[in-house]
Design a protein around this motif. Structure first.
Motif, PDB file in Angstrom:
ATOM      1  N   SER A  34      52.180   8.729  20.893  1.00 39.92           N
ATOM      2  CA  SER A  34      52.089   9.226  19.522  1.00 39.92           C
ATOM      3  C   SER A  34      53.155   8.591  18.636  1.00 39.92           C
ATOM      4  O   SER A  34      52.880   8.166  17.521  1.00 39.92           O
ATOM      5  CB  SER A  34      52.226  10.751  19.534  1.00 39.92           C
ATOM      6  N   THR A  35      54.351   8.521  19.144  1.00 41.77           N
ATOM      7  CA  THR A  35      55.461   7.952  18.385  1.00 41.77           C
ATOM      8  C   THR A  35      55.222   6.471  18.098  1.00 41.77           C
ATOM      9  O   THR A  35      55.401   6.008  16.971  1.00 41.77           O
ATOM     10  CB  THR A  35      56.785   8.143  19.155  1.00 41.77           C
ATOM     11  N   VAL A  36      54.785   5.743  19.103  1.00 41.04           N
ATOM     12  CA  VAL A  36      54.529   4.307  18.948  1.00 41.04           C
ATOM     13  C   VAL A  36      53.413   4.065  17.937  1.00 41.04           C
ATOM     14  O   VAL A  36      53.444   3.083  17.189  1.00 41.04           O
ATOM     15  CB  VAL A  36      54.178   3.674  20.321  1.00 41.04           C
ATOM     16  N   SER A  37      52.450   4.982  17.878  1.00 39.05           N
ATOM     17  CA  SER A  37      51.313   4.794  16.969  1.00 39.05           C
ATOM     18  C   SER A  37      51.633   5.206  15.533  1.00 39.05           C
ATOM     19  O   SER A  37      50.796   5.050  14.648  1.00 39.05           O
ATOM     20  CB  SER A  37      50.098   5.569  17.466  1.00 39.05           C
ATOM     21  N   GLY A  38      52.828   5.750  15.311  1.00 36.13           N
ATOM     22  CA  GLY A  38      53.212   6.126  13.956  1.00 36.13           C
ATOM     23  C   GLY A  38      52.683   7.480  13.517  1.00 36.13           C
ATOM     24  O   GLY A  38      52.548   7.743  12.316  1.00 36.13           O
ATOM     25  N   ALA A  39      52.398   8.357  14.446  1.00 33.86           N
ATOM     26  CA  ALA A  39      51.884   9.687  14.115  1.00 33.86           C
ATOM     27  C   ALA A  39      52.949  10.510  13.410  1.00 33.86           C
ATOM     28  O   ALA A  39      54.152  10.247  13.514  1.00 33.86           O
ATOM     29  CB  ALA A  39      51.443  10.400  15.388  1.00 33.86           C
ATOM     30  N   THR A  40      52.494  11.528  12.698  1.00 38.73           N
ATOM     31  CA  THR A  40      53.425  12.441  12.030  1.00 38.73           C
ATOM     32  C   THR A  40      54.121  13.308  13.078  1.00 38.73           C
ATOM     33  O   THR A  40      53.690  13.368  14.237  1.00 38.73           O
ATOM     34  CB  THR A  40      52.679  13.369  11.045  1.00 38.73           C
ATOM     35  N   ASN A  41      55.171  13.990  12.651  1.00 39.50           N
ATOM     36  CA  ASN A  41      55.875  14.892  13.572  1.00 39.50           C
ATOM     37  C   ASN A  41      54.953  15.988  14.097  1.00 39.50           C
ATOM     38  O   ASN A  41      55.004  16.338  15.277  1.00 39.50           O
ATOM     39  CB  ASN A  41      57.095  15.525  12.890  1.00 39.50           C
ATOM     40  N   ASP A  42      54.104  16.524  13.220  1.00 40.58           N
ATOM     41  CA  ASP A  42      53.162  17.565  13.636  1.00 40.58           C
ATOM     42  C   ASP A  42      52.158  17.018  14.651  1.00 40.58           C
ATOM     43  O   ASP A  42      51.860  17.666  15.656  1.00 40.58           O
ATOM     44  CB  ASP A  42      52.425  18.132  12.416  1.00 40.58           C
ATOM     45  N   GLU A  43      51.639  15.825  14.399  1.00 40.19           N
ATOM     46  CA  GLU A  43      50.690  15.216  15.338  1.00 40.19           C
ATOM     47  C   GLU A  43      51.364  14.923  16.672  1.00 40.19           C
ATOM     48  O   GLU A  43      50.786  15.178  17.737  1.00 40.19           O
ATOM     49  CB  GLU A  43      50.126  13.924  14.742  1.00 40.19           C
ATOM     50  N   THR A  44      52.589  14.440  16.618  1.00 39.37           N
ATOM     51  CA  THR A  44      53.331  14.158  17.842  1.00 39.37           C
ATOM     52  C   THR A  44      53.553  15.434  18.646  1.00 39.37           C
ATOM     53  O   THR A  44      53.375  15.444  19.868  1.00 39.37           O
ATOM     54  CB  THR A  44      54.679  13.481  17.519  1.00 39.37           C
ATOM     55  N   GLU A  45      53.901  16.509  17.966  1.00 37.47           N
ATOM     56  CA  GLU A  45      54.122  17.783  18.655  1.00 37.47           C
ATOM     57  C   GLU A  45      52.833  18.279  19.311  1.00 37.47           C
ATOM     58  O   GLU A  45      52.854  18.765  20.446  1.00 37.47           O
ATOM     59  CB  GLU A  45      54.670  18.824  17.674  1.00 37.47           C
ATOM     60  N   ARG A  46      51.716  18.166  18.610  1.00 39.87           N
ATOM     61  CA  ARG A  46      50.435  18.603  19.179  1.00 39.87           C
ATOM     62  C   ARG A  46      50.050  17.755  20.388  1.00 39.87           C
ATOM     63  O   ARG A  46      49.566  18.271  21.395  1.00 39.87           O
ATOM     64  CB  ARG A  46      49.336  18.591  18.128  1.00 39.87           C
ATOM     65  N   LEU A  47      50.269  16.450  20.305  1.00 42.02           N
ATOM     66  CA  LEU A  47      49.949  15.576  21.443  1.00 42.02           C
ATOM     67  C   LEU A  47      50.888  15.824  22.615  1.00 42.02           C
ATOM     68  O   LEU A  47      50.470  15.790  23.783  1.00 42.02           O
ATOM     69  CB  LEU A  47      49.966  14.113  21.018  1.00 42.02           C
ATOM     70  N   LYS A  48      52.141  16.091  22.314  1.00 42.13           N
ATOM     71  CA  LYS A  48      53.111  16.431  23.364  1.00 42.13           C
ATOM     72  C   LYS A  48      52.681  17.721  24.079  1.00 42.13           C
ATOM     73  O   LYS A  48      52.686  17.784  25.307  1.00 42.13           O
ATOM     74  CB  LYS A  48      54.489  16.600  22.711  1.00 42.13           C
ATOM     75  N   ASN A  49      52.277  18.726  23.309  1.00 45.21           N
ATOM     76  CA  ASN A  49      51.803  19.984  23.890  1.00 45.21           C
ATOM     77  C   ASN A  49      50.522  19.776  24.691  1.00 45.21           C
ATOM     78  O   ASN A  49      50.334  20.369  25.756  1.00 45.21           O
ATOM     79  CB  ASN A  49      51.577  21.037  22.808  1.00 45.21           C
ATOM     80  N   PHE A  50      49.623  18.933  24.162  1.00 45.02           N
ATOM     81  CA  PHE A  50      48.403  18.601  24.894  1.00 45.02           C
ATOM     82  C   PHE A  50      48.754  18.041  26.267  1.00 45.02           C
ATOM     83  O   PHE A  50      48.210  18.472  27.295  1.00 45.02           O
ATOM     84  CB  PHE A  50      47.545  17.595  24.116  1.00 45.02           C
ATOM     85  N   GLY A  51      49.643  17.075  26.299  1.00 47.95           N
ATOM     86  CA  GLY A  51      50.040  16.452  27.568  1.00 47.95           C
ATOM     87  C   GLY A  51      50.627  17.458  28.539  1.00 47.95           C
ATOM     88  O   GLY A  51      50.310  17.439  29.731  1.00 47.95           O
ATOM     89  N   PHE A  52      51.453  18.356  28.022  1.00 41.29           N
ATOM     90  CA  PHE A  52      52.060  19.375  28.886  1.00 41.29           C
ATOM     91  C   PHE A  52      50.989  20.282  29.474  1.00 41.29           C
ATOM     92  O   PHE A  52      50.938  20.502  30.691  1.00 41.29           O
ATOM     93  CB  PHE A  52      53.088  20.199  28.106  1.00 41.29           C
ATOM     94  N   ASN A  53      50.121  20.806  28.636  1.00 38.15           N
ATOM     95  CA  ASN A  53      49.091  21.739  29.109  1.00 38.15           C
ATOM     96  C   ASN A  53      48.095  21.049  30.032  1.00 38.15           C
ATOM     97  O   ASN A  53      47.677  21.621  31.042  1.00 38.15           O
ATOM     98  CB  ASN A  53      48.390  22.411  27.933  1.00 38.15           C
TER      99      ASN A  53
END
Length: 159
Positions: A34-53
């Motif tokens: 997410s970070t490498v793709s230039g996502a927003t902080n909110d998008e990064t947080e959602r993708l991070k949570n997705f990965g965890f779950n």
């Protein structure tokens, strides 16, 4: 490794362990992408949570396969984790729901070299530990779906 051969491992410890192991790895991968793709902080947080779950669900299912897999089709050796003393969710559930005699069985399995995989499977099946583990995995999958649903909606709109 801290809970190997410990029949008194409780669900909270198990979830902490897989959260710090598998789920955090999946989470970090999603966050990095997410970070490498230039996502927003909110998008990064959602993708991070997705990965965890998703990682939590993945590990629970992987642990269930130790008791249910067909080695010929899955490539996973059935009982490997059990014989290595890894106390996973199906065993925890069977221990929790077990009679005092059944709990003694699990204590012997995980505190000595006395392993009886067939009996372990019997107790796991008797207490619906696989189905209950699957319910927990589905819980994490539902959370992962919620985390990624916004991205799927955007993707569909682009089509």
């Amino acid at each position: 490794m801290t809970t190997r051969f410990d029949p008194h491992t409780v669900r909270e410890n198990y979830f902490d362990i897989i959260g710090e192991k598998t789920a955090s790895l999946f989470s970090a991968c999603c966050e990095a992408a997410s970070t490498v793709s230039g996502a927003t902080n909110d998008e990064t947080e959602r993708l991070k949570n997705f990965g965890f779950n998703f990682g939590m669900a993945f590990q629970i299912v992987d642990d269930m396969l130790d008791y249910t897999a067909n080695q010929g089709t899955s490539g996973k050796q059935i009982g490997k984790d059990f014989f290595e003393g890894k106390v996973t969710l199906p065993a925890i559930i069977a221990y929790e729901k077990g009679s005092p005699a059944e709990q003694k069985f699990w204590e012997k399995c995980f505190s000595s070299a006395r392993h009886n995989f067939d009996q372990a499977l019997h107790y796991i099946n008797h207490h619906n530990a696989i189905q209950l583990s699957m319910e927990k995995a589905r819980h994490y999958i539902n959370m992962a779906q919620n985390d990624i649903s916004t991205f799927l909606i955007l993707f569909i709109k682009l089509l």
